[in-house]
Write an enzyme that holds these catalytic residues in place. Sequence first.
Site, PDB file in Angstrom:
ATOM      1  N   LYS A 171      35.491   2.169  -1.208  1.00  9.42           N
ATOM      2  CA  LYS A 171      34.106   1.780  -0.872  1.00  9.42           C
ATOM      3  C   LYS A 171      33.429   2.895  -0.075  1.00  9.42           C
ATOM      4  O   LYS A 171      32.307   3.299  -0.398  1.00  9.42           O
ATOM      5  CB  LYS A 171      34.123   0.504  -0.037  1.00  9.42           C
ATOM      6  CG  LYS A 171      32.819   0.195   0.687  1.00  9.42           C
ATOM      7  CD  LYS A 171      32.828  -1.109   1.435  1.00  9.42           C
ATOM      8  CE  LYS A 171      33.191  -0.949   2.869  1.00  9.42           C
ATOM      9  NZ  LYS A 171      32.156  -0.428   3.767  1.00  9.42           N
ATOM     10  N   ASN A 172      34.132   3.413   0.933  1.00  7.46           N
ATOM     11  CA  ASN A 172      33.467   4.341   1.849  1.00  7.46           C
ATOM     12  C   ASN A 172      33.361   5.749   1.295  1.00  7.46           C
ATOM     13  O   ASN A 172      32.670   6.593   1.866  1.00  7.46           O
ATOM     14  CB  ASN A 172      34.159   4.332   3.220  1.00  7.46           C
ATOM     15  CG  ASN A 172      33.935   3.003   3.931  1.00  7.46           C
ATOM     16  OD1 ASN A 172      33.109   2.187   3.491  1.00  7.46           O
ATOM     17  ND2 ASN A 172      34.679   2.760   4.984  1.00  7.46           N
ATOM     18  N   CYS A 230      25.573  -4.785  13.176  1.00  8.82           N
ATOM     19  CA  CYS A 230      26.389  -5.897  12.672  1.00  8.82           C
ATOM     20  C   CYS A 230      27.229  -6.374  13.848  1.00  8.82           C
ATOM     21  O   CYS A 230      27.150  -5.843  14.953  1.00  8.82           O
ATOM     22  CB  CYS A 230      27.236  -5.432  11.494  1.00  8.82           C
ATOM     23  SG  CYS A 230      28.411  -4.185  11.948  1.00  8.82           S
ATOM     24  N   ARG A 275      25.457  -0.055  15.964  1.00  9.77           N
ATOM     25  CA  ARG A 275      25.389   0.872  14.830  1.00  9.77           C
ATOM     26  C   ARG A 275      24.100   1.699  14.849  1.00  9.77           C
ATOM     27  O   ARG A 275      23.317   1.702  13.909  1.00  9.77           O
ATOM     28  CB  ARG A 275      25.534   0.165  13.493  1.00  9.77           C
ATOM     29  CG  ARG A 275      26.587  -0.888  13.395  1.00  9.77           C
ATOM     30  CD  ARG A 275      28.020  -0.373  13.440  1.00  9.77           C
ATOM     31  NE  ARG A 275      28.404   0.441  12.323  1.00  9.77           N
ATOM     32  CZ  ARG A 275      28.867  -0.025  11.158  1.00  9.77           C
ATOM     33  NH1 ARG A 275      28.969  -1.305  10.973  1.00  9.77           N
ATOM     34  NH2 ARG A 275      29.226   0.819  10.185  1.00  9.77           N
ATOM     35  N   ASP A 315      39.158   0.746  10.916  1.00 16.14           N
ATOM     36  CA  ASP A 315      39.011  -0.279   9.870  1.00 16.14           C
ATOM     37  C   ASP A 315      40.303  -1.042   9.615  1.00 16.14           C
ATOM     38  O   ASP A 315      40.278  -2.053   8.914  1.00 16.14           O
ATOM     39  CB  ASP A 315      38.513   0.356   8.566  1.00 16.14           C
ATOM     40  CG  ASP A 315      37.088   0.862   8.716  1.00 16.14           C
ATOM     41  OD1 ASP A 315      36.632   1.633   7.852  1.00 16.14           O
ATOM     42  OD2 ASP A 315      36.421   0.515   9.720  1.00 16.14           O
ATOM     43  N   ARG A 360      32.421  -7.804   0.372  1.00 14.91           N
ATOM     44  CA  ARG A 360      31.658  -6.562   0.559  1.00 14.91           C
ATOM     45  C   ARG A 360      32.533  -5.348   0.245  1.00 14.91           C
ATOM     46  O   ARG A 360      32.069  -4.309  -0.196  1.00 14.91           O
ATOM     47  CB  ARG A 360      31.160  -6.447   2.002  1.00 14.91           C
ATOM     48  CG  ARG A 360      29.982  -7.326   2.353  1.00 14.91           C
ATOM     49  CD  ARG A 360      29.393  -6.921   3.673  1.00 14.91           C
ATOM     50  NE  ARG A 360      29.256  -5.481   3.729  1.00 14.91           N
ATOM     51  CZ  ARG A 360      29.271  -4.787   4.860  1.00 14.91           C
ATOM     52  NH1 ARG A 360      29.420  -5.389   6.021  1.00 14.91           N
ATOM     53  NH2 ARG A 360      29.142  -3.473   4.857  1.00 14.91           N
TER      54      ARG A 360
HETATM   55  C1  EPZ Z   1      31.707   4.555   8.658  1.00 10.13           C
HETATM   56  O1  EPZ Z   1      30.699   3.858   9.379  1.00 10.13           O
HETATM   57  C2  EPZ Z   1      32.381   3.502   7.785  1.00 10.13           C
HETATM   58  N1  EPZ Z   1      31.417   2.923   6.856  1.00 10.13           N
HETATM   59  C3  EPZ Z   1      32.962   2.391   8.666  1.00 10.13           C
HETATM   60  O2  EPZ Z   1      33.647   1.470   7.813  1.00 10.13           O
HETATM   61  C4  EPZ Z   1      33.979   3.023   9.613  1.00 10.13           C
HETATM   62  O3  EPZ Z   1      34.483   2.035  10.469  1.00 10.13           O
HETATM   63  C5  EPZ Z   1      33.285   4.118  10.437  1.00 10.13           C
HETATM   64  O4  EPZ Z   1      32.688   5.103   9.554  1.00 10.13           O
HETATM   65  C6  EPZ Z   1      34.269   4.844  11.347  1.00 10.13           C
HETATM   66  O5  EPZ Z   1      35.287   5.404  10.588  1.00 10.13           O
HETATM   67  C7  EPZ Z   1      31.113   3.600   5.726  1.00 10.13           C
HETATM   68  O6  EPZ Z   1      31.615   4.682   5.472  1.00 10.13           O
HETATM   69  C8  EPZ Z   1      30.137   2.949   4.797  1.00 10.13           C
HETATM   70  P1  EPZ Z   1      30.224   6.265  12.511  1.00 10.13           P
HETATM   71  P2  EPZ Z   1      29.576   4.703  10.221  1.00 10.13           P
HETATM   72  O7  EPZ Z   1      28.879   6.854  12.349  1.00 10.13           O
HETATM   73  O8  EPZ Z   1      29.261   5.955   9.497  1.00 10.13           O
HETATM   74  C9  EPZ Z   1      28.277   5.465  16.777  1.00 10.13           C
HETATM   75  C10 EPZ Z   1      34.140  -0.628   6.901  1.00 10.13           C
HETATM   76  O9  EPZ Z   1      34.690  -1.642   7.360  1.00 10.13           O
HETATM   77  N2  EPZ Z   1      27.073   6.144  16.271  1.00 10.13           N
HETATM   78  O10 EPZ Z   1      31.429   7.152  12.355  1.00 10.13           O
HETATM   79  O11 EPZ Z   1      28.472   3.782  10.549  1.00 10.13           O
HETATM   80  C11 EPZ Z   1      28.576   4.164  16.053  1.00 10.13           C
HETATM   81  O12 EPZ Z   1      27.836   3.100  16.621  1.00 10.13           O
HETATM   82  C12 EPZ Z   1      33.131   0.115   7.747  1.00 10.13           C
HETATM   83  O13 EPZ Z   1      34.356  -0.144   5.765  1.00 10.13           O
HETATM   84  C13 EPZ Z   1      26.024   6.387  17.147  1.00 10.13           C
HETATM   85  O14 EPZ Z   1      26.062   6.033  18.321  1.00 10.13           O
HETATM   86  O15 EPZ Z   1      30.408   5.026  11.552  1.00 10.13           O
HETATM   87  C14 EPZ Z   1      30.064   4.002  16.279  1.00 10.13           C
HETATM   88  O16 EPZ Z   1      30.283   3.450  17.550  1.00 10.13           O
HETATM   89  C15 EPZ Z   1      32.949  -0.513   9.124  1.00 10.13           C
HETATM   90  N3  EPZ Z   1      24.899   7.021  16.681  1.00 10.13           N
HETATM   91  C16 EPZ Z   1      30.581   5.450  16.263  1.00 10.13           C
HETATM   92  O17 EPZ Z   1      29.426   6.286  16.490  1.00 10.13           O
HETATM   93  C17 EPZ Z   1      24.796   7.420  15.365  1.00 10.13           C
HETATM   94  O18 EPZ Z   1      23.752   8.019  15.003  1.00 10.13           O
HETATM   95  C18 EPZ Z   1      31.194   5.871  14.932  1.00 10.13           C
HETATM   96  O19 EPZ Z   1      30.268   5.514  13.931  1.00 10.13           O
HETATM   97  C19 EPZ Z   1      25.875   7.160  14.495  1.00 10.13           C
HETATM   98  C20 EPZ Z   1      27.012   6.527  14.966  1.00 10.13           C
END
Ligand code: EPZ
Length: 426
Positions: free
Chosen positions: A22-23, A120, A125, A309, A401
């Site tokens: 998915k990711n 969520c 996020r 995850d 999902r």
């Molecule tokens: C990706 O989410 C994945 N989703 C998530 O999988 C996964 O848990 C996550 O990466 C971490 O590995 C997809 O790839 C579609 P991040 P993403 O940006 O990109 C903060 C699943 O279950 N942050 O690496 O949204 C954020 O809030 C999902 O498949 C900011 O503060 O994750 C988080 O605390 C869940 N500002 C941390 O960074 C930003 O601009 C890491 O988020 C962006 C992120």
Amino acid sequence: MDAIQIYGGNRLEGQTKVQGSKNAVLPILAATLLINGTCEIKNCPVISDVHHMLRLMESLCCKIERSGHTIRIYTGQLFGHDMPCNMPSDSVCVMRSSIMLLGALLARTGRVDMQYPGGCVIGKRPIDLHLKGLRKMGVVIEEREDGFLAETKGLIGAEHKLPFVSVGATENLVLAAVLAKGDTVIENAAREPEICALCDFLNQAGARIEGAGTSRILIRGVEKLHEVSYEVPADRIVAGTYLAACLCCGGEIYLKDAPCSQMTAVNVAAASMGAEVYEGSDGLQIVCKDKRKMPERLRTDSYPGFPTDLQSAFLTAMTMAEGRGTMEETIFENRFHIVGQLQKMGAKIICKENTVSVEGIERLKGNILQAEELRGGAALVLAGSAADGSSIVENRHFIERGYENICQDLRDLGVRCETMEYSGRV
Ligand code: EPZ
């Protein structure tokens, strides 16, 4: 109510095939917007997040043909005229990953008006890193209460130093940079395999990206990209979920197509719990003979660390292991939603900020459980599979999902479970 009924207690035995990632596929679908023509995406998982992304892309004049696990995307209408891209807000809110489209759409049309993608239950996020990086690349972003208007006269390469690892921000900046003028460097880039898959797809389409999988990615802007056919790699999180099912239930399983080389931290964690993990010719074999041991301390981290995850799935396995241990969540601020549900099943868990302490018990007891998000929901199905008696996991749609058919996959491995619709208390 959409739900899953599970009759727990079986030891696992059997083999199942691991679906496409998915990711990995979500940012690759966004990347097709950068290519004028038709792209073919193979091994695409049939899951609702992909369905929503495709609907969003159709609303942006893409022509989509789907047959089974292969998708053909024609983006020609997106080219040749300056069209503002308003993404339908219902899809944007349902689909956090709509933010992945931002970088690609700006590169293609120069203008995007969209709502903030929803947070969520696992965290707010935010997208501040995405917006800050795009501003450095010549994008003017006017934020308003519920969303923003982003416009550019042409993306320009820039140097980015991400303050902390963000998968989505890394992906968005790569997508914005491939057709930008000049070079872009992303320092402290995410190293997840999904980043490598995206960059592999883009390089096959004619992009010039170096360093994917390391914390420094260099993207040299090119004039245009060409059509490509690409096979999505297997989903390491789905594979890790079923590995955790074996930790919960015991037994011996084979996960065909599991991306073993991407699962080192997961396999090490499983071995610390007493599992034997063997890399096969085309998958992963897991053997759990005796009672699980408790890992002293599991901690989530960005790749190549233990993936957030799989935190819920391994926490579930810990509730039935011998001894005491802790799980620390370092990526999201609110990702222990299943603790209350596991406690309903008799688990001994104490939650303190971003760490939970677990004292293992003999068996969980079946109960009626509520899924609140994707990976926690899948973990509750594992809990029901290991528990005494039967369980019902409500809100199956969260699980759908990201899992094509978790019931069929687990039935392949010896779990008695089925999807059901029911009106509440049985
Ligand atoms: C990706 O989410 C994945 N989703 C998530 O999988 C996964 O848990 C996550 O990466 C971490 O590995 C997809 O790839 C579609 P991040 P993403 O940006 O990109 C903060 C699943 O279950 N942050 O690496 O949204 C954020 O809030 C999902 O498949 C900011 O503060 O994750 C988080 O605390 C869940 N500002 C941390 O960074 C930003 O601009 C890491 O988020 C962006 C992120």
